[in-house]
Motif scaffolding. Sequence first.
Motif, PDB file in Angstrom:
ATOM      1  N   UNK A 191       1.484  -0.200   0.715  1.00  0.00           N
ATOM      2  CA  UNK A 191       2.589   0.725   0.967  1.00  0.00           C
ATOM      3  C   UNK A 191       2.425   2.016   0.183  1.00  0.00           C
ATOM      4  N   UNK A 192       1.603   1.982  -0.857  1.00  0.00           N
ATOM      5  CA  UNK A 192       1.201   3.187  -1.592  1.00  0.00           C
ATOM      6  C   UNK A 192      -0.301   3.299  -1.389  1.00  0.00           C
ATOM      7  N   UNK A 193      -0.687   3.739  -0.205  1.00  0.00           N
ATOM      8  CA  UNK A 193      -2.061   3.590   0.276  1.00  0.00           C
ATOM      9  C   UNK A 193      -3.094   4.152  -0.691  1.00  0.00           C
ATOM     10  N   UNK A 194      -2.739   5.185  -1.422  1.00  0.00           N
ATOM     11  CA  UNK A 194      -3.686   5.781  -2.354  1.00  0.00           C
ATOM     12  C   UNK A 194      -4.189   4.815  -3.405  1.00  0.00           C
ATOM     13  N   UNK A 195      -3.393   3.802  -3.761  1.00  0.00           N
ATOM     14  CA  UNK A 195      -3.772   2.848  -4.798  1.00  0.00           C
ATOM     15  C   UNK A 195      -4.405   1.572  -4.237  1.00  0.00           C
ATOM     16  N   UNK A 196      -4.600   1.481  -2.927  1.00  0.00           N
ATOM     17  CA  UNK A 196      -5.107   0.240  -2.347  1.00  0.00           C
ATOM     18  C   UNK A 196      -6.493  -0.101  -2.909  1.00  0.00           C
ATOM     19  N   UNK A 197      -6.612  -1.264  -3.499  1.00  0.00           N
ATOM     20  CA  UNK A 197      -7.889  -1.712  -4.045  1.00  0.00           C
ATOM     21  C   UNK A 197      -8.194  -1.240  -5.446  1.00  0.00           C
ATOM     22  N   UNK A 198      -7.326  -0.459  -6.058  1.00  0.00           N
ATOM     23  CA  UNK A 198      -7.570   0.042  -7.419  1.00  0.00           C
ATOM     24  C   UNK A 198      -7.687  -1.135  -8.392  1.00  0.00           C
ATOM     25  N   UNK A 405       8.265  -1.627   1.925  1.00  0.00           N
ATOM     26  CA  UNK A 405       6.863  -1.807   2.295  1.00  0.00           C
ATOM     27  C   UNK A 405       6.630  -1.414   3.759  1.00  0.00           C
ATOM     28  N   UNK A 406       5.529  -0.771   3.990  1.00  0.00           N
ATOM     29  CA  UNK A 406       5.042  -0.512   5.345  1.00  0.00           C
ATOM     30  C   UNK A 406       3.527  -0.447   5.278  1.00  0.00           C
ATOM     31  N   UNK A 407       2.861  -0.828   6.343  1.00  0.00           N
ATOM     32  CA  UNK A 407       1.403  -0.727   6.389  1.00  0.00           C
ATOM     33  C   UNK A 407       0.998   0.744   6.427  1.00  0.00           C
ATOM     34  N   UNK A 408      -0.140   1.051   5.829  1.00  0.00           N
ATOM     35  CA  UNK A 408      -0.762   2.379   5.854  1.00  0.00           C
ATOM     36  C   UNK A 408       0.015   3.437   5.087  1.00  0.00           C
ATOM     37  N   UNK A 409       0.796   2.991   4.112  1.00  0.00           N
ATOM     38  CA  UNK A 409       1.325   3.930   3.140  1.00  0.00           C
ATOM     39  C   UNK A 409       2.524   4.733   3.585  1.00  0.00           C
ATOM     40  N   UNK A 410       3.128   5.404   2.597  1.00  0.00           N
ATOM     41  CA  UNK A 410       4.318   6.193   2.856  1.00  0.00           C
ATOM     42  C   UNK A 410       4.117   7.679   2.680  1.00  0.00           C
ATOM     43  N   UNK A 411       3.544   8.073   1.533  1.00  0.00           N
ATOM     44  CA  UNK A 411       3.328   9.495   1.274  1.00  0.00           C
ATOM     45  C   UNK A 411       1.960   9.976   1.694  1.00  0.00           C
ATOM     46  N   UNK A 412       1.185   9.099   2.294  1.00  0.00           N
ATOM     47  CA  UNK A 412      -0.114   9.499   2.855  1.00  0.00           C
ATOM     48  C   UNK A 412       0.035   9.578   4.366  1.00  0.00           C
TER      49      UNK A 412
END
Length: 1020
Positions: A191-198, A405-412
Amino acid sequence: MELNRRQFIAKTMLAANELVSALAALFTVIALSAGASAVLAHDLAWLNSYNVVWTSQSHNAAESMPCGGGDTGLNVWVENGELLCYVQRSGAFDENNQYLKLGRLRVRLEPNPFAAGGEFRQELKLREGYIEITGRHGTLQARLNVWADVFNPVVHLEVKANQPVQIFAAYENWRQTDVSLPNSPARPRFAALGWDGYPGEVTRFRDEVNFQGDAVLFYHRNRDDRLLIDYAIRQQGLEAVKDQIVNPQKGRTFGGLLRGVNFVADGTAEGKYTDANFKAWKIRSRRAAALHHLELVSHIAQTDTLAQWQAGLAKNAQAAKASLAQARQRTRNWWQQFWQRSHIVIAPNQPDENNKTWQIARNYQLFRYQLGCNAFGEYPTKFNGGNFTFDPSLVEADKTNDPDWRAWGGGSFTAQNQRLVHWPMLKTGDAELVKPQLEMYRRTLSSAMARVKTYYGHEGALFTEHLETFGLPISAGWGWAEAGAKTRQRGQEIPFGDPRADATHGPNSIVERGEQANAFVSYHYESQLEFSYMALEHHRWFGGDLRPYLPLIRQSVKFFDEHYQLREKMRSGKTLDERGKLVIYPSTGLESYRGARNPADLIAGLHACLEGLLALDDKLISPTEKQYYREFLTRVPDYTFGSVNGERILEPAASYHHYQNVECPQFYPLFPFNRFALGRDDMQIFRSTWKHGKFPKNMVQSWHQDGIFFARMGMTKEAAAYNTRKLENAPRRFPTFWGPGHDWVPDHNWGGSGMIGLQEMLLQTIGDRILLLPAWPKKWDVDFKLHAPKNTVVEGRYRNGIIENLMVMPASRRKDVVIANSIIVFGDSITQGGALPIEQRSNAWICLVETASNGNLQLINEGKGGRPTDSLNEFTAMLQQQARPTALALALGTNDSRDVSGQCVPKAVANLKAMVVAARKAYGEKLPILLIGPPNINKNALGPTRPIADEREANLRELGLAYEKLAQETGCQFVNLFGVIPAESLTKDGVHPDVRGNEAIANKLLPALSRLAGIGMKWK
């Protein structure tokens, strides 16, 4: 300050809409006085049957109903006798650039009209933009109206009962503690796509909620020491230009007040809804009463201090104390004007939920309502749910995350998905709804330019496919260089221009300086051209001031010229290839054709933007700058064509390494970039490209666009079938909560692509030309009002295959409206088909040609028994009555052949020449015209004219020769029917063919008429 800007825009658009509505009403009065009877936009009775009505309560949030206005979205449902609402506003982005809801409201009435065993009704009132909920239990009746003020950020809940009731309300919040977001199977970081996998710690920080007197005050203020933007700048090596990176995160605060007239604080409680624990701050009415009013006032701003934000909230709260009735009326007026702008109503006056064609037009309007709920957003409507997402486990059971939560982020923002939400807004006339999308790119231009200068050392702007609100690629796409990263790793960085950089590598491999490690979106640069073109088209459609967006367009286009000349010089020592063209490599055709050279989508985008810039007034683009764009055009590579089984196709690129994903960039010259047009260009190359393409076909979900491409190719049957599937009811209670597909629920690019597909079936606009019904089934009766370039509105109705009551405003644009693939055939009884028995009339040649064209040709039968060429008065009258066709066919001469005075041929030629001149004066000098030489006769079967049979036959031969010469002189096309009809098919009276004879004529004329319409078909 932001609120004032928003109010100014809203008021300006309201005034403009009122003017347009007034002019439309005046135009309608004029049209009706002439006998028109179409269902028109100013009369909104057509909208009533589209209201969604539920007569039972919902089981959970997945059965919610959308409501909203301005930039606020609500999910509204009644569950177990209680009203619940999720509230979300554009711009509510936290430290992680996650898109957070403002919270959830819960309302209960005591005594309760919604208690089990009573009557219940919930209705979305589209015309006024609110939800009405009524309940009856015993003698108690109550009505609850939920609406969002379009012009102020206030949500209203109004209660009216027939006896006193008490209201218990609560603000519910599930963000009461700082939470670590782990790398777990439920993917909370997605949901915060920028951090996915960090590989490190990611924390979502708590909100602040408390009572402020008898109101509930809640807010989230971003921690300036934990902002995603700061990490991204360091990660992507942009510290030296940090001051050029736009920062929308710092000091961002969002929240509001829940309050009511004569309400008091009522303590707190805790609970759990679906998968999320929450805390509730409760308020209640002081006493029972028949009337109650609750409001949630919100505020979003970037401020240096919390006190400044609180002052802004207080200002909004004070403004909300103005007349409730006035605010309600202004909001309802806005929605009514919104609906008056445009409509597509299929099977009008015959509402039937089980009729798919009626259903898809209803869903078209419902989805447009969802888009209208973010008309004035700081940020554009998100493709993956807009402001209407709900608890994720109600979509997919394994997603046990909270309601944010949503797939593929919110602010991206994923550009390829976002574009489909906004393209349909041109034809709906929703000019202001496009602006938030364009503004996001305009605001982040300095970030995009700083990246280019830092990494490549030249001018221009580069926006990536996955774009954060601050204009940088998402960190997860850039790739994690930290030890311990198990996914989305950034591998060994190689210098810019290294020959190993070929757009084929992915995570944990080599990655070129300045590029992302993501194997799908690296080197994917098409979207900045598309949004630049959208800005140009928005200006062409609605006018307005383009100057704020010209820097965006200039820098987006310039990047390609400078970047690829530099790359080629690094490779070969020359800036261009041997033909003086750019070499666009390494690149990609969308996300699908990797390692591409000169991809078709980029070529089309460059042509579209450069030609759009050149078409602007010299006051906007100077002659000197235009000269640069003309020279740039000469450097744009050519499309690459291929051949499969002898059929010419358009290749996705000059070359590519491999194919992945499921996209079709070879169709982007059709849409969105409008390089080819029905009725102007041969669509066979695209039909062959589709036929032989190895990409997946007929995928309906999410962003798939087959229905748009079918419509653009004039494939009526395929377009109708696909777009019916696209816009049919979603498998949820609310009909347009589509998804998840590739994305999430409600899937807004699913709805956007469906809207475009339906619009393109009905009306296409390329250049000044307006093409009506290019792929519209004859059996689909429709009332429509759509917008076109140059502030043009086209309105009318289509019944039984005939356009009725066509109105074009301004009237000067009527000459540019063409009925797609329509050919007026002005002829005699052989055209009319009247000599055939009634039961065989469907076998008249004109009907056979239409049938054989598979819906690609619409022949308008203007045949009349006994008509000679000396019928100029009838022809002139016909020109005044018929809308402009694609082409005209003149099929006369058989009756003239009875003139044996020696004047038959010269008179007929003079008459036809006069018709050609009159037609081109009425319909334009470029109108394609076909002269049809009259058919042969059967002399032995003639009746009264048997004595002059030889003379008639001679005249018919000479007429064919003379028509051919006239066609050459006047620039017309020609086909001769003499000798086409078998003698045995002319036994009735020697002149009128039977069914077989009509088949022979159709066989001859189908290719000729197809060429005339520019589509090319053969008799099968």
